[in-house]
Design a protein around this motif. Structure first.
Motif, PDB file in Angstrom:
ATOM      1  N   LEU A  68      14.667  -9.377  -4.737  1.00 46.36           N
ATOM      2  CA  LEU A  68      13.888 -10.585  -5.025  1.00 46.36           C
ATOM      3  C   LEU A  68      13.573 -11.378  -3.762  1.00 46.36           C
ATOM      4  N   GLY A  72       9.448 -10.800  -3.014  1.00 49.07           N
ATOM      5  CA  GLY A  72       8.691 -11.972  -3.453  1.00 49.07           C
ATOM      6  C   GLY A  72       7.970 -12.705  -2.333  1.00 49.07           C
ATOM      7  N   PRO A  73       8.707 -13.269  -1.381  1.00 48.56           N
ATOM      8  CA  PRO A  73       8.034 -14.019  -0.315  1.00 48.56           C
ATOM      9  C   PRO A  73       7.125 -13.161   0.559  1.00 48.56           C
ATOM     10  N   ALA A  76       3.889 -12.274  -1.391  1.00 51.86           N
ATOM     11  CA  ALA A  76       3.034 -13.463  -1.541  1.00 51.86           C
ATOM     12  C   ALA A  76       2.366 -13.826  -0.218  1.00 51.86           C
TER      13      ALA A  76
END
Length: 123
Positions: A68, A72-73, A76
């Protein structure tokens, strides 16, 4: 080369760019994920527990947390940079600088905590 050939070649190259950027984003996220999971496994094999106390409760940074916090970062940020670069190609240079400095800013608290001298207990 005629005007129609030039127009056709530029529209083809623009159409090819979007999938290329998507491939770069996906490949980068997957590579970073594999590297971080290998680092986690090496730490686990070396005896690391990867547990921390949060509000009196022991929590573990299990592989799900690594996945995660990596995917995720990174996904994005890379997707945003890729989309904005379609609008302005100079944005990629800004994204490179921000992408290098932002992770350093996130570890600032850890660096300060490690470098702050503490009184040693008296035995």
């Amino acid at each position: 080369m005629t005007a129609s050939e030039t127009s056709r070649s530029s529209s083809v190259s623009a159409a090819v760019r979007v999938p290329d950027r998507l491939v770069v984003v996906v490949a980068t996220v997957l590579l970073a994920l594999v590297v971080n999971l290998v680092v986690w496994l090496v730490g686990l094999a070396a005896g690391g527990s990867f547990e921390h106390t949060d509000a009196g409760t022991v929590a573990s940074a299990a592989p799900g947390g690594v996945v995660l916090m990596t995917a995720g970062p990174l996904a994005a940020g890379l997707a945003l940079a890729a989309l904005l670069s379609l609008w302005w190609s100079g944005f990629l240079r800004i994204a490179q600088v921000v992408g290098a400095l932002l992770p350093l800013a996130t570890i600032q608290g850890t660096v300060v905590a490690i470098s702050t001298p503490r009184a040693l207990p008296r035995w």
